[in-house]
Every structure is written in C-alpha cells, then in structure tokens.
Design an enzyme around this catalytic site. Sequence first.
Site, mmCIF file in Angstrom:
data_model
loop_
_atom_site.group_PDB
_atom_site.id
_atom_site.type_symbol
_atom_site.label_atom_id
_atom_site.label_comp_id
_atom_site.label_asym_id
_atom_site.label_seq_id
_atom_site.Cartn_x
_atom_site.Cartn_y
_atom_site.Cartn_z
ATOM 1 C CG ASP A 282 28.416 36.405 44.534
ATOM 2 O OD1 ASP A 282 29.432 36.868 44.371
ATOM 3 O OD2 ASP A 282 27.881 36.394 45.760
HETATM 4 N N1 URA Z 1 26.922 40.402 48.133
HETATM 5 C C1 URA Z 1 26.996 39.034 47.697
HETATM 6 O O1 URA Z 1 27.002 38.245 48.783
HETATM 7 N N2 URA Z 1 26.882 38.901 46.542
HETATM 8 C C2 URA Z 1 26.672 39.882 45.494
HETATM 9 O O2 URA Z 1 26.589 39.437 44.187
HETATM 10 C C3 URA Z 1 26.809 41.010 45.762
HETATM 11 C C4 URA Z 1 26.899 41.460 47.094
#
Ligand code: URA
Length: 235
Positions: free
Chosen positions: A103
């Site tokens: 993310d």
């Molecule tokens: N899980 C998440 O919620 N975000 C990420 O960036 C990676 C795994």
Amino acid sequence: MMRLDRFLSETSPLTRSLAKRALKNGEVTLNGEPIKQSATQIDTDNDVVVLNGERLALVGLRYIMLHKPVDVECNARRGLYPRAIDLIDLPKVERLQPVGRLDVDTTGLLLLTDDGQWSHRVTSPRHRCAKVYIAELAEPMEGAAAEWAIGQVADGLMLDGEESPTHPATLRLLSPTQAELTITEGRYHQVKRMFAALGNHVNSLHRSSIGDLVLDTNLAPGEWRELTADEIALF
Ligand code: URA
C-alpha cells in the site's frame, strides 16, 4: 539475432520509431561502419553497435530490492504519488514490475523485476512464500486478548466480503502495540484487514522479509540495490 531498430530500442532510451530516425540520420555504426537499414539482423552477442559514440549492449533480466518509503505507490501509471520505479535510476526502468504490492502508506521490502516467471514463483499462492510484516497497532494487545488473537490468526480469519478464511498465519507480539505477522498469501490489504477482523487497527505497516530474503539494513527508505545471484536463487 535481432533486428537493429529493436536492438536500439531495447538498449537505449530511444523508442522504435526514434531508433529508425537515428539510423536514417547516420547516428549509428555497426562494427565500425555507418548503417541506415532498420531491418538489418544483428548478432546481439558479437556485433558492435554504437549510437552517437556510445556502445550499446542488451541488459539481462534485473532483480531489485527497494526499501519502499511511505507516500510511494507501486502502480506503473503515474498517479498522486511518485511511483516505486521513479526511485530507481536504471535504463528502461518502466520494464520493472513490482513483485506483489505494498500500500502507499506501507514501508519496507519491495522487489521489482522484469522476470515474469521469477515474480510468479514469489507471488503465486501455490508456493506459500512467507511474508513478514511489522504492524504498529492502535489498540494494545496483552494477556488473554493477545492469546486469543494469536489463536485466531493460526486458525484462519474470515475477512469482510470473503468466502474462505485466511491461511494459517503466525502472530507474535513484540510489544503490546507492535506485532509481527507472517502470512503466506497476498490478499487485498490483507494485514490491515486481518487486524481489523481482530478488532484492532494498523497505524503503520512495514514488510521486513519475503521468504528467506530480508530487507537489507544498509538501505535507507527510498534506496535500492540489485539482488545478488544467491538471493535470486532463493526463489
Ligand atoms: N497488507 C496490507 O494491508 N498492506 C500492505 O501493504 C501489504 C499487506
């Protein structure tokens, strides 16, 4: 063997049509002789192609480890934030694809490569490659509540809007508000949704490893390096 215009577009910043133009303009030599024909077949290992005085060579497959900072996105298209590939100063960088996504607000180990098969080995759920995340939590987890959460994660959690529980995973509390979660899948926002299913909230998230590959501690956020041959061979 490869067509000369394709070779130029693979090995220099030129597109195929700009490569044709450079050939017509006399900017290219082949084994020391000026050459203008785009369709000429060249031996990519042995022929010497020079563009404006610079010898060109094909780059092999590339494997990059990036310490992704916050406010950088994994998308290939330009959006609100800088892209991961914008941090990597290599020719033809747009050919590198992230190996699984993080993310925009997640930091840590991001792999990028132009080797699709290798990427598949890392990300395919069939290979059950373990990814380790460190989450800073909004709500402290202690005592019986922590034991309960560890059990739920080990058994598999039902995430909102999904039909099957998460694969068994491992939760370890490093402090009441800092947790290490090891998962072998890559569902959408999986870590944040797992903590939401436990009634908690992730304030910040960091990926520290993928399989046996650990984020290099010499890399500050935003820095990258190529993987070693041994690291590539891990997958
Ligand atoms: N899980 C998440 O919620 N975000 C990420 O960036 C990676 C795994």
